[in-house]
Write a protein that holds these residues in place. Structure first.
Motif, mmCIF file in Angstrom:
data_model
loop_
_atom_site.group_PDB
_atom_site.id
_atom_site.type_symbol
_atom_site.label_atom_id
_atom_site.label_comp_id
_atom_site.label_asym_id
_atom_site.label_seq_id
_atom_site.Cartn_x
_atom_site.Cartn_y
_atom_site.Cartn_z
ATOM 1 N N GLU A 32 -7.620 146.450 -38.542
ATOM 2 C CA GLU A 32 -7.222 145.049 -38.764
ATOM 3 C C GLU A 32 -8.353 144.108 -38.378
ATOM 4 O OE1 GLU A 32 -3.694 144.654 -36.482
ATOM 5 O OE2 GLU A 32 -2.518 146.004 -37.754
ATOM 6 N N TRP A 33 -9.036 144.414 -37.266
ATOM 7 C CA TRP A 33 -10.148 143.557 -36.823
ATOM 8 C C TRP A 33 -11.295 143.603 -37.831
ATOM 9 C CZ3 TRP A 33 -15.269 144.426 -35.286
ATOM 10 C CH2 TRP A 33 -15.883 143.352 -34.618
ATOM 11 N N GLU A 34 -11.618 144.797 -38.328
ATOM 12 C CA GLU A 34 -12.703 144.924 -39.299
ATOM 13 C C GLU A 34 -12.365 144.203 -40.603
ATOM 14 O OE1 GLU A 34 -15.640 146.115 -39.062
ATOM 15 O OE2 GLU A 34 -15.697 147.439 -37.319
ATOM 16 N N ASP A 35 -11.088 144.208 -40.980
ATOM 17 C CA ASP A 35 -10.703 143.552 -42.233
ATOM 18 C C ASP A 35 -10.921 142.042 -42.181
ATOM 19 O OD1 ASP A 35 -10.049 145.889 -43.481
ATOM 20 O OD2 ASP A 35 -7.906 145.766 -43.062
ATOM 21 N N ARG A 36 -10.856 141.463 -40.992
ATOM 22 C CA ARG A 36 -11.095 140.014 -40.875
ATOM 23 C C ARG A 36 -12.394 139.718 -40.115
ATOM 24 N NH1 ARG A 36 -6.862 141.137 -37.171
ATOM 25 N NH2 ARG A 36 -7.428 140.662 -35.015
ATOM 26 N N LEU A 37 -13.303 140.697 -40.129
ATOM 27 C CA LEU A 37 -14.552 140.604 -39.371
ATOM 28 C C LEU A 37 -15.336 139.341 -39.691
ATOM 29 C CD1 LEU A 37 -16.727 141.899 -37.537
ATOM 30 C CD2 LEU A 37 -17.556 143.128 -39.547
ATOM 31 N N ARG A 38 -15.465 139.032 -40.975
ATOM 32 C CA ARG A 38 -16.328 137.923 -41.369
ATOM 33 C C ARG A 38 -15.637 136.556 -41.289
ATOM 34 N NH1 ARG A 38 -18.477 142.367 -43.665
ATOM 35 N NH2 ARG A 38 -20.772 142.469 -43.723
ATOM 36 N N SER A 39 -14.509 136.512 -40.604
ATOM 37 C CA SER A 39 -13.925 135.214 -40.273
ATOM 38 C C SER A 39 -14.454 134.707 -38.930
ATOM 39 C CB SER A 39 -12.390 135.324 -40.196
ATOM 40 O OG SER A 39 -12.003 136.182 -39.126
ATOM 41 N N HIS A 40 -15.317 135.494 -38.293
ATOM 42 C CA HIS A 40 -15.901 135.108 -37.001
ATOM 43 C C HIS A 40 -16.712 133.820 -37.175
ATOM 44 C CE1 HIS A 40 -18.398 135.230 -33.389
ATOM 45 N NE2 HIS A 40 -17.576 136.141 -32.902
ATOM 46 N N ALA A 44 -10.469 130.597 -45.466
ATOM 47 C CA ALA A 44 -9.811 129.740 -46.462
ATOM 48 C C ALA A 44 -9.356 128.406 -45.879
ATOM 49 C CB ALA A 44 -8.612 130.466 -47.062
ATOM 50 N N SER A 45 -9.270 128.305 -44.551
ATOM 51 C CA SER A 45 -8.847 127.042 -43.925
ATOM 52 C C SER A 45 -10.031 126.199 -43.468
ATOM 53 C CB SER A 45 -7.939 127.344 -42.725
ATOM 54 O OG SER A 45 -8.629 128.127 -41.761
ATOM 55 N N ASN A 46 -11.242 126.598 -43.846
ATOM 56 C CA ASN A 46 -12.459 125.883 -43.440
ATOM 57 C C ASN A 46 -12.949 125.038 -44.619
ATOM 58 O OD1 ASN A 46 -15.203 125.203 -42.845
ATOM 59 N ND2 ASN A 46 -15.259 126.845 -41.335
ATOM 60 N N VAL A 47 -12.862 123.717 -44.478
ATOM 61 C CA VAL A 47 -13.254 122.818 -45.572
ATOM 62 C C VAL A 47 -14.741 122.952 -45.886
ATOM 63 C CG1 VAL A 47 -13.244 120.427 -46.375
ATOM 64 C CG2 VAL A 47 -11.451 121.213 -44.850
ATOM 65 N N ALA A 48 -15.562 123.051 -44.834
ATOM 66 C CA ALA A 48 -17.013 123.152 -45.042
ATOM 67 C C ALA A 48 -17.375 124.392 -45.846
ATOM 68 C CB ALA A 48 -17.732 123.162 -43.698
ATOM 69 N N TYR A 65 -18.173 127.071 -63.469
ATOM 70 C CA TYR A 65 -17.428 125.823 -63.329
ATOM 71 C C TYR A 65 -15.991 126.041 -62.852
ATOM 72 C CZ TYR A 65 -21.431 123.962 -65.821
ATOM 73 O OH TYR A 65 -22.707 123.608 -66.174
ATOM 74 N N VAL A 66 -15.379 127.134 -63.241
ATOM 75 C CA VAL A 66 -14.010 127.401 -62.772
ATOM 76 C C VAL A 66 -14.021 127.649 -61.265
ATOM 77 C CG1 VAL A 66 -12.047 128.964 -62.934
ATOM 78 C CG2 VAL A 66 -13.254 128.286 -65.005
ATOM 79 N N GLN A 67 -14.975 128.444 -60.788
ATOM 80 C CA GLN A 67 -15.098 128.664 -59.346
ATOM 81 C C GLN A 67 -15.345 127.346 -58.616
ATOM 82 O OE1 GLN A 67 -18.023 131.584 -58.249
ATOM 83 N NE2 GLN A 67 -17.179 133.174 -59.590
ATOM 84 N N ALA A 68 -16.152 126.509 -59.204
ATOM 85 C CA ALA A 68 -16.496 125.232 -58.561
ATOM 86 C C ALA A 68 -15.272 124.344 -58.396
ATOM 87 C CB ALA A 68 -17.576 124.523 -59.373
ATOM 88 N N VAL A 69 -14.492 124.178 -59.463
ATOM 89 C CA VAL A 69 -13.334 123.277 -59.370
ATOM 90 C C VAL A 69 -12.236 123.886 -58.512
ATOM 91 C CG1 VAL A 69 -13.826 122.095 -61.536
ATOM 92 C CG2 VAL A 69 -12.373 124.140 -61.553
ATOM 93 N N LYS A 70 -12.130 125.224 -58.486
ATOM 94 C CA LYS A 70 -11.155 125.865 -57.589
ATOM 95 C C LYS A 70 -11.527 125.622 -56.134
ATOM 96 C CE LYS A 70 -9.282 129.582 -60.488
ATOM 97 N NZ LYS A 70 -9.153 131.049 -60.675
ATOM 98 N N ALA A 71 -12.820 125.658 -55.844
ATOM 99 C CA ALA A 71 -13.279 125.381 -54.479
ATOM 100 C C ALA A 71 -12.942 123.952 -54.082
ATOM 101 C CB ALA A 71 -14.785 125.624 -54.369
ATOM 102 N N LEU A 72 -13.158 123.000 -55.006
ATOM 103 C CA LEU A 72 -12.820 121.609 -54.714
ATOM 104 C C LEU A 72 -11.315 121.431 -54.526
ATOM 105 C CD1 LEU A 72 -15.177 119.624 -57.129
ATOM 106 C CD2 LEU A 72 -15.479 120.097 -54.701
ATOM 107 N N SER A 73 -10.521 122.123 -55.330
ATOM 108 C CA SER A 73 -9.061 122.030 -55.189
ATOM 109 C C SER A 73 -8.616 122.567 -53.835
ATOM 110 C CB SER A 73 -8.369 122.809 -56.307
ATOM 111 O OG SER A 73 -8.634 122.241 -57.562
ATOM 112 N N SER A 74 -9.199 123.680 -53.412
ATOM 113 C CA SER A 74 -8.846 124.265 -52.114
ATOM 114 C C SER A 74 -9.227 123.321 -50.981
ATOM 115 C CB SER A 74 -9.548 125.606 -51.938
ATOM 116 O OG SER A 74 -9.160 126.516 -52.939
ATOM 117 N N ALA A 75 -10.408 122.710 -51.074
ATOM 118 C CA ALA A 75 -10.824 121.754 -50.049
ATOM 119 C C ALA A 75 -9.918 120.527 -50.048
ATOM 120 C CB ALA A 75 -12.278 121.337 -50.288
ATOM 121 N N HIS A 76 -9.500 120.081 -51.240
ATOM 122 C CA HIS A 76 -8.643 118.899 -51.357
ATOM 123 C C HIS A 76 -7.275 119.146 -50.712
ATOM 124 C CE1 HIS A 76 -6.205 115.751 -53.363
ATOM 125 N NE2 HIS A 76 -7.349 115.071 -53.347
ATOM 126 N N VAL A 77 -6.757 120.353 -50.853
ATOM 127 C CA VAL A 77 -5.473 120.701 -50.228
ATOM 128 C C VAL A 77 -5.586 120.654 -48.711
ATOM 129 C CG1 VAL A 77 -3.823 122.584 -49.881
ATOM 130 C CG2 VAL A 77 -4.657 122.073 -52.174
#
Length: 858
Positions: A549-557, A663-667, A682-694
């Motif tokens: 479980e720790w390794e699965d979320r390793l890169r959230s450090h 996913a909860s980090n706006v930056a 462009y789809v990835q870009a606007v999805k990123a903006l939508s996630s940040a906007h939420v």
């Protein structure tokens, strides 16, 4: 004629066949030189024997000749594509290079020609777990169990495979079959105990609480489970989930055994219908009464009194906070403020704490009787109040309190450390570094103080001077203190030095350190590989699931997230301005006086280190050949990293894990957008903006990207084709209405957030994107200087950077205004004064300090 079933090109005469068996044995026993001679004997007569070539290549890789060995292995595989030994060796080579996907393909090929090879099956199972291919893992574990049903770890391995694949019922069935086959189990068998606890865990996750508690009680009474604390914890947790009346009695002994474990109190109160993390008005009084009872029952326990402060309100909070704070101040607990800082999110509680501590300061400063108050109480009260005011950005008041405390007791390192922190927050990095150095001089053998001093020198941009301090506690024979700290995977050092290089204008060195952080996390990920086999052999299954479980979320450090974002920004700058790759090292930007001071300090430090090595020579390890010498750094300034091709692809690879793990980090979403829009995704870009906007609709940097995105898409020479075009257009329309021009959108944002300096800076950046006049951009930015705007140092530095980018003629005006606004800061001083401050720090006699330290140690 070759033996039946063996291809002619693989068959060997009896003598060479026995030599090949000997070769395999020599490799297994790590007699590499003898193995190499044996392989050469076979190849002398049969130079195209694929299996021998592979084994010779494998031995060469273990002897450090990786390239030569790899070529031999590839040649051997080509000569005998149906040999499981060739494919197995090729898989071993790829596994050693951490290329797990290709290694698994090689093992799969090997199993085609030897389906019942236990070694290959075990290695394949480990690779499937590493790559999280759980469907195939179940099949592999099934095969291993069929081949060796008497081996206990094969049963547990299959149960774990089902568990990882989400099939808990089959995991339970496997465990039940396994336990039914056991006979004559020795007393206090720890491995058997662990497997039984794992069985309880499976039943708990299945929701079969009654079966779990019954199974647990039976095996606990028979002493089959030897971990008594685990039995108590499982039992208490299961009874709470069953809403049993016996749950409280189960939690009680756990709390008595470990009265400062917050989880035990949460479990106890949950049985009474109280959620400590979400207390309501209806449950507040019940929770407080329960915690009061525990405080009375366990007077030395800190946890119930601290938890009560989270829950209590108003006068009740004051009643509980007074004894808690008084006790901490009288005992002189340095971490008292850090302990209660979380309460500062409530303004009312913050004010109550300030009033209590201020009253305590008055009492301890002027006690009614000479012996009625300990002198240390007054000192620690001043220390607490300085931390309190510093957290509220009242830096002048914090420094005043610290000066009073230092007059009272000038030998307490914590006071100098806190003063350094206050100076850092107020914008004086050089003063902070000098102050932290004063702290470490009070105890030159304290590694923590030395580490903090090194960290603050990095914050001041004094990278080489920081390295001198770190070198006091690293290997003396290392290439450099930084190299040793990198080998030790010191995230604190790597992060701080990378940030320091970035502030000093050395993107190559900064990128090099950020990539070193990425490598540390890649090593963490690789390190789990050995545990896939070890945990099953030792039956430590429950901790193993924690590892997975720790390794699965390793890169959230936080260190990974920070390094990925900052490194991606450097790579984006490289894409936008390729000339950045020709940047020179930082030493070119120093003045002659600074270079002279730096050279003098470095020479003195080297002298100290040479004396230290000479003094320690008698106790050093005489055998210098035991460890390989470190590889030579062929890119000391990081220039080759900057010149590497496809910077955007490299940035995208770093940021990819953040889509799910941060996913909860706006930056993070802003960085993902910056890369995606330049890659024309462009789809990835606007999805990123939508996630940040939420997450944060009014985030200043998001506003800049919204303007950038709409302007970029609308200025494309041709509209985006379906299905991409409609998705991008509809998403942008939701974020930026079509009926508004971007200029109006920008001005409305400024009106709505005119009191927020970061929003004003974002508006100025957006105006620049919209090709507004330089005068308009400058006028917008200068509104941050209005008295009613909440202004901070970070935003001020951002404003200066923007003025530099547009080559404004009002840079000096803005700098002077910031210097006047932040009276304690030195970073806004004129260039001449900054150079003098830096030179003063460089000319500090650090070498003398280090010599004194060595004298104390000896």
């Amino acid at each position: 004629m070759p033996p039946i079933g063996i291809p002619a090109k693989r068959a060997l005469p009896a003598k060479e066949s026995s030599l090949f068996k000997e070769l395999l044995n020599l490799y297994e026993t790590r007699q590499l030189k003898k193995g190499l001679k044996t392989a050469d004997q076979i190849l002398k007569k049969f130079p195209e024997h694929g299996e021998t070539l592979c084994m010779r290549g494998l031995i060469l890789t273990h002897m450090g000749k990786r390239e030569e060995g790899l070529e031999l292995v590839k040649k051997g595989v080509r000569l005998d594509l149906t040999s499981h030994i060739c494919w197995h060796v090729f898989g071993l080579i790829q596994k050693g290079e951490k290329n797990y996907e290709e290694a698994l393909k090689s093992y799969t090929q090997a199993l085609r020609f030897d389906k019942e090879n236990l070694n290959i099956l075990r290695d394949a199972a480990h690779l499937q777990t590493q790559l999280r291919i759980y469907d195939s893992l179940v099949e592999t574990r099934h095969t291993l169990l069929k081949l060796r049903p008497t081996l206990r770890q094969n049963w547990i391995g299959l149960a774990v495979a089902y568990h990882l694949n989400g099939n808990l019922k089959e995991a339970r069935n496997v465990l039940e079959h396994y336990e039914s086959t056991l006979k004559n189990i020795p007393d206090y068998d720890v491995e058997h105990s662990e497997s039984l606890l794992y069985h309880v865990r499976v039943l708990e996750e299945l929701g079969e609480y009654e079966d779990a508690i019954s199974f647990l009680d039976i095996n606990a009474k028979s002493r089959a489970i030897v971990d008594r604390v685990a039995v108590m914890e499982f039992r208490a947790r299961l009874l709470s989930k069953m809403h049993s009346a016996d749950a409280e009695q189960a939690w009680q002994p756990l709390i008595e055994q470990n009265p400062d474990c917050y989880d035990y109190y949460r479990g106890f109160l949950s049985n009474r219908g109280v959620d400590l993390d979400a207390v309501t008005d209806e449950t507040r009084s019940k929770a407080l009464q329960c915690l009061r009872d525990f405080s009375t029952q366990l007077p030395r326990a800190n946890a119930p009194r601290r938890l009560a402060l989270n829950i209590a309100l108003g006068d009740e909070f004051k009643e509980l906070a007074e004894p808690y704070l008084h006790s901490g101040l009288r005992k002189g607990i340095p971490s008292l403020f850090a302990d209660i800082k979380a309460l500062y999110s409530d303004a009312q509680k913050r004010q109550v704490i300030e009033d209590i501590v201020e009253l305590e300061r008055t009492k301890s400063e002027h006690p009614p009787q000479p012996d009625s108050s300990e002198p240390s109480t007054y000192l620690w009260t001043l220390y607490f109040l300085a931390q309190h005011h510093s957290s509220l950005s009242h830096h002048a008041r914090a420094l005043e309190l610290l000066d009073t405390a230092l007059t009272h007791t000038p030998t307490l390192p914590e006071l100098y450390m806190l003063k350094a922190r206050v100076l850092k927050r107020s914008g004086d990095p050089f003063g902070a570094a000098r102050c932290m150095d004063e702290a470490r001089l009070l105890d030159l053998q304290d590694r923590f103080l030395n580490t903090k001093a090194g960290k603050y020198r990095l914050r001041a941009g004094l990278v080489e001077e920081a390295s001198e301090i770190f070198g006091l506690f690293t290997k003396k024979d290392a290439a450099s203190p930084g190299a040793d700290l990198e080998d030790m995977q010191s995230l604190l050092f790597l992060t701080e030095e990378a940030d320091a290089h970035l502030r000093n204008g050395s993107p190559g060195l900064a990128l090099k350190r950020y990539l070193a952080i990425q490598k540390v996390f890649a090593d963490f990920e690789d390190d789990q590989f050995d545990f896939h086999g070890y945990s099953l052999r030792k039956f430590t299954v429950n901790p193993y699931f924690g590892l997975i479980e720790w390794e699965d979320r390793l890169r959230s450090h936080p260190a990974y997230v920070h390094s990925a974002i900052e490194a991606s920004q450097i790579l984006i700058r490289l894409h936008d301005d390729p000339s950045l790759a020709t940047a020179t090292s930082t030493s070119a930007s120093l003045t002659d006086a600074e270079k002279k001071a730096k050279k003098k300090a470095k020479k003195a430090a080297q002298k100290v280190q040479e004396e230290t090595k000479k003094a320690a020579g008698n106790s050093a390890n005489e055998d210098k050949g035991l460890e390989p010498s470190p590889a030579k750094d062929d890119d000391p300034d990081g220039i080759k990293l900057l010149q590497a091709p496809e910077p955007l692809e490299r940035a995208a690879k770093m940021l990819h894990p953040l889509r799910t793990l941060a996913a909860s980090n706006v930056a993070a979403w802003i960085a993902i957008y910056d890369v995606a829009i330049r890659r024309k995704k462009y789809v990835q870009a606007v999805k990123a903006l939508s996630s940040a906007h939420v997450l944060q609709a009014d985030y200043p940097e998001l506003h800049v990207r919204l303007v950038h995105c709409k302007r970029t898409v609308s200025s494309l020479p041709e509209p985006l084709a379906a299905p991409v075009g409609p998705v991008v257009t509809s998403t942008i329309t939701k974020l930026v209405p079509d009926e508004q021009s971007l200029e109006l959108f920008n001005s409305q944002y400024l009106q709505q957030h005119s009191g927020n300096a970061r929003a004003v800076l974002a508006t100025a950046k957006a105006s620049r994107l919209l090709q507004a006049s330089q005068e308009e951009v400058e006028n917008t930015l200068f509104t941050v200087l209005n008295p009613d705007v909440s202004f901070d140092i970070k935003t001020a530095l951002g404003g200066l950077a923007l003025l530099n980018e547009i080559k404004s003629g009002r840079i000096e005006e803005f700098r002077t205004a910031c210097d006047a606004r932040f009276e304690l800061a030195t970073i806004f001083k004129p260039a001449g004064e900054l150079s003098a401050l830096r030179r003063l720090a460089l000319e500090a006699d650090f070498a003398k300090v280090d010599a004194e330290k060595q004298e104390v140690i000896s």
